[in-house]
Design a protein around this motif. Structure first.
Motif, PDB file in Angstrom:
ATOM      1  N   VAL A 356      36.420   5.359  44.937  1.00 34.84           N
ATOM      2  CA  VAL A 356      36.102   4.702  46.300  1.00 34.84           C
ATOM      3  C   VAL A 356      36.044   2.744  46.338  1.00 34.84           C
ATOM      4  O   VAL A 356      36.562   2.989  48.166  1.00 34.84           O
ATOM      5  CB  VAL A 356      34.139   4.970  46.615  1.00 34.84           C
ATOM      6  N   ALA A 357      36.154   2.442  46.058  1.00 37.28           N
ATOM      7  CA  ALA A 357      36.144   1.101  46.413  1.00 37.28           C
ATOM      8  C   ALA A 357      38.332   0.831  47.051  1.00 37.28           C
ATOM      9  O   ALA A 357      38.685  -0.136  47.866  1.00 37.28           O
ATOM     10  CB  ALA A 357      36.542  -0.164  45.040  1.00 37.28           C
ATOM     11  N   THR A 358      38.753   1.710  46.159  1.00 37.68           N
ATOM     12  CA  THR A 358      39.982   1.854  46.406  1.00 37.68           C
ATOM     13  C   THR A 358      40.290   2.255  47.676  1.00 37.68           C
ATOM     14  O   THR A 358      40.887   1.582  48.854  1.00 37.68           O
ATOM     15  CB  THR A 358      40.887   2.315  45.568  1.00 37.68           C
ATOM     16  N   VAL A 427      52.900  10.117  46.194  1.00 34.94           N
ATOM     17  CA  VAL A 427      52.291   9.547  47.701  1.00 34.94           C
ATOM     18  C   VAL A 427      52.995   8.758  47.956  1.00 34.94           C
ATOM     19  O   VAL A 427      53.363   8.532  49.648  1.00 34.94           O
ATOM     20  CB  VAL A 427      51.115   9.075  47.092  1.00 34.94           C
ATOM     21  N   ARG A 428      53.593   7.994  47.668  1.00 33.16           N
ATOM     22  CA  ARG A 428      54.001   6.592  48.231  1.00 33.16           C
ATOM     23  C   ARG A 428      55.422   7.364  48.702  1.00 33.16           C
ATOM     24  O   ARG A 428      56.247   7.066  49.871  1.00 33.16           O
ATOM     25  CB  ARG A 428      54.922   5.989  47.174  1.00 33.16           C
ATOM     26  N   ARG A 429      55.891   8.740  48.435  1.00 38.54           N
ATOM     27  CA  ARG A 429      57.280   9.080  49.495  1.00 38.54           C
ATOM     28  C   ARG A 429      56.689  10.120  49.888  1.00 38.54           C
ATOM     29  O   ARG A 429      57.407  11.266  50.618  1.00 38.54           O
ATOM     30  CB  ARG A 429      57.653  10.199  48.102  1.00 38.54           C
ATOM     31  N   ALA A 441      44.617   5.100  44.918  1.00 36.49           N
ATOM     32  CA  ALA A 441      43.256   6.092  44.844  1.00 36.49           C
ATOM     33  C   ALA A 441      44.097   7.418  44.459  1.00 36.49           C
ATOM     34  O   ALA A 441      43.432   7.829  43.188  1.00 36.49           O
ATOM     35  CB  ALA A 441      42.729   6.532  46.176  1.00 36.49           C
ATOM     36  N   ALA A 442      45.107   7.524  44.236  1.00 38.33           N
ATOM     37  CA  ALA A 442      45.357   9.355  43.728  1.00 38.33           C
ATOM     38  C   ALA A 442      45.696   8.768  41.879  1.00 38.33           C
ATOM     39  O   ALA A 442      45.224   9.221  41.057  1.00 38.33           O
ATOM     40  CB  ALA A 442      47.040   9.462  43.842  1.00 38.33           C
ATOM     41  N   VAL A 443      45.944   7.381  41.759  1.00 40.60           N
ATOM     42  CA  VAL A 443      45.382   6.907  40.053  1.00 40.60           C
ATOM     43  C   VAL A 443      44.438   7.173  39.506  1.00 40.60           C
ATOM     44  O   VAL A 443      44.399   7.998  38.453  1.00 40.60           O
ATOM     45  CB  VAL A 443      46.168   5.330  40.128  1.00 40.60           C
ATOM     46  N   PHE A 444      43.673   6.401  40.458  1.00 37.67           N
ATOM     47  CA  PHE A 444      41.899   6.211  39.945  1.00 37.67           C
ATOM     48  C   PHE A 444      41.504   7.897  40.044  1.00 37.67           C
ATOM     49  O   PHE A 444      40.007   8.154  39.501  1.00 37.67           O
ATOM     50  CB  PHE A 444      41.255   5.735  41.104  1.00 37.67           C
ATOM     51  N   THR A 445      41.835   8.933  40.901  1.00 42.61           N
ATOM     52  CA  THR A 445      41.738   9.781  40.900  1.00 42.61           C
ATOM     53  C   THR A 445      42.047  10.844  39.304  1.00 42.61           C
ATOM     54  O   THR A 445      41.147  11.884  38.754  1.00 42.61           O
ATOM     55  CB  THR A 445      42.408  11.302  41.889  1.00 42.61           C
ATOM     56  N   VAL A 446      43.189  10.115  38.614  1.00 42.70           N
ATOM     57  CA  VAL A 446      43.009  10.805  37.793  1.00 42.70           C
ATOM     58  C   VAL A 446      42.790  10.275  36.914  1.00 42.70           C
ATOM     59  O   VAL A 446      42.393  11.201  36.185  1.00 42.70           O
ATOM     60  CB  VAL A 446      44.641  10.714  37.514  1.00 42.70           C
TER      61      VAL A 446
END
Length: 464
Positions: A356-358, A427-429, A441-446
């Motif tokens: 959430v913070a990210t 995501v960066r692409r 945020a994608a990383v923290f979702t994982v």
């Protein structure tokens, strides 16, 4: 295999209960914790100096594989040490693992090219993986069950505390004497720590005759396949097109391979030991993929300096070590299953707060607090997975189960990091920008997803 043997000098009976620092255990405790500490320090120190190493050796293209290499070969070392320990006792494989670890450090420290350094990392990982399993088996034979939570808390602290000063010391060594000494200095320290453990090892005896059962070569083959798949996943994960298809195939091979390296029905979270192993693997997967990207996001989103971003890792290290000591002091008042349940819940909550913070770009303190809560969860649950594993083990399968727990650690972290790399790059692409918007945020979702897996698995750790 090996009959449990008391330490060479068992302390005389007194009115006070023994501790891991009582006279009969103190040298062994110090030596074993020191070995874990130096392995952890080296891992963190290398993270700090590797960019400089890659530039000086003209090997930036091999930067990623220099981190993947020890994780991959570590799996092979874990399996070999587990098999060897179950057949001959922990002493020969433990000595061999220490030699391989030190040899790998020497090769890295003297490497003239990046290719040679990667080869040294392969050898170093082989020794480090075997060392972890060997130490676990020794704990099961030297320490009574009531002291095992304390020694595993010591191991956890030895892994976490280098985060407080490891990167700074590594940078200091590299600037004054050269990055080579970040590797070479650890060799002498490992030799000293080994001398502390030798007296207890002399009191352990392996089975005098070879066991009638055949050596499980198939497990070793699957470990090699898993190692190759992990390396392939790391190499292919950041590519697009066919590279992603090959990465998906490599991830599938990892999952197929791991089924042969852990207790049956681990991937389906069967009750008891299989769920303990799955909990351990998911714990490491969730926490360490977040750790890898935490300094990155603090610098990228909030413009923090490298030093200030590193303070977040230091704070998490203190939280992990503190929680480890608390669970050890609680002892039997906090059951292993309850500790894992509470710890995984804290991990999931902390990872969610970090997400959430990210995503919402809140104050960076919120992100750091979330990571600290996750670290408290790790300190609570992580040591108890080791204690629960030993409680579910016998003399004949202690080596296999110890290696399975360590394999779950390494492969869980490696697989999660690879998935994070794939997702981050996509995501960066802008391939997944509409879903996540922010690659971090994608990383923290994982990370959150793996934490939920750990929590669900922890609910099935009781046998009934």
């Amino acid at each position: 295999m090996t009959a449990p043997t008391a330490p060479p000098s068992t302390p005389p009976s007194s009115g006070r209960p023994d501790t891991v620092l009582s006279r009969g255990y103190a040298l062994t405790t110090v030596g074993m914790v020191a070995l874990v500490f130096f392995a952890a320090f080296e891992a963190l120190a290398v993270t700090t100096v590797m960019p400089q190493v890659a530039r000086e050796l003209d090997g930036v293209h091999l930067y990623a594989i220099s981190f993947a290499a020890p994780l991959a070969t570590g799996v092979v070392g874990m399996v070999v040490c587990g098999i060897w320990s179950d057949r001959r006792g922990p002493v020969p494989p433990l000595y061999t693992s220490i030699v391989l670890f030190a040899l790998g450090l020497l090769v890295c420290g003297l490497a003239p090219t990046m290719e040679v350094l990667v080869a040294g990392r392969l050898v170093q990982g082989l020794g480090a993986g075997a060392l972890t399993v060997g130490l676990y088996v020794v704990v099961g034979q030297v320490y009574p069950s009531r002291l095992q939570p304390s020694i595993f808390a010591g191991f956890a602290a030895a892994w976490v505390l280098p985060s407080l000063f490891g990167p700074s010391i590594a940078a200091l060594i590299a600037s004054h004497w050269g990055w080579e000494w970040v590797f070479l200095s650890v060799v002498a320290l490992v030799a000293v720590a080994t001398t502390f453990v030798v007296p207890s090892l002399l009191g352990l005896r392996g089975h005098p005759e070879p066991l009638g059962e055949r050596v499980p070569v198939d497990r070793l083959c699957w470990a090699v396949v898993a190692a190759i798949a992990v390396l392939s996943l790391d190499l292919l994960g950041s590519r697009s097109g066919l590279g992603l298809l090959f990465a998906a195939a490599a991830a599938t091979v990892v999952l197929v391979s791991v089924r042969h390296l852990v207790p049956k029905r681990t991937l389906t979270a069967a009750r008891g030991l299989p769920s303990v192993v799955l909990t351990r693997g998911a714990l490491g997967a969730s926490f360490f993929c977040a750790e890898a990207y935490l300094p990155f996001v603090l610098q990228d989103h909030w413009g923090l300096s490298t030093g200030r971003a590193g303070l977040a890792l230091a704070a998490a290290g203190v939280c992990w070590a503190g929680a480890s000591q608390v669970q050890a002091r609680l002892g039997s008042r906090l059951s292993d299953e309850r500790a894992m349940l509470v710890g995984t819940a804290l991990l999931a909550g902390g990872a969610a707060l970090s997400l959430v913070a990210t995503g919402a770009r809140l104050h960076p303190v919120v992100l750091v607090v979330g990571y600290a809560v996750a670290a408290i969860g790790m300190g609570t649950a992580f040591p108890r997975t080791s204690v629960a594993m030993l409680r579910h083990s016998t003399e004949r399968d202690r080596g296999f189960n110890s290696s399975a727990l360590s394999i779950a650690d390494s492969l869980g972290a490696a697989l999660a990091l690879a998935l994070c790399g794939v997702t981050f790059a996509a995501v960066r692409r802008s391939d997944l920008a509409g879903v996540f918007g922010d690659p971090f945020a994608a990383v923290f979702t994982v990370s959150v997803a793996w934490a939920l897996v750990a929590h669900l698995a922890s609910r099935r750790t009781p046998v009934s």
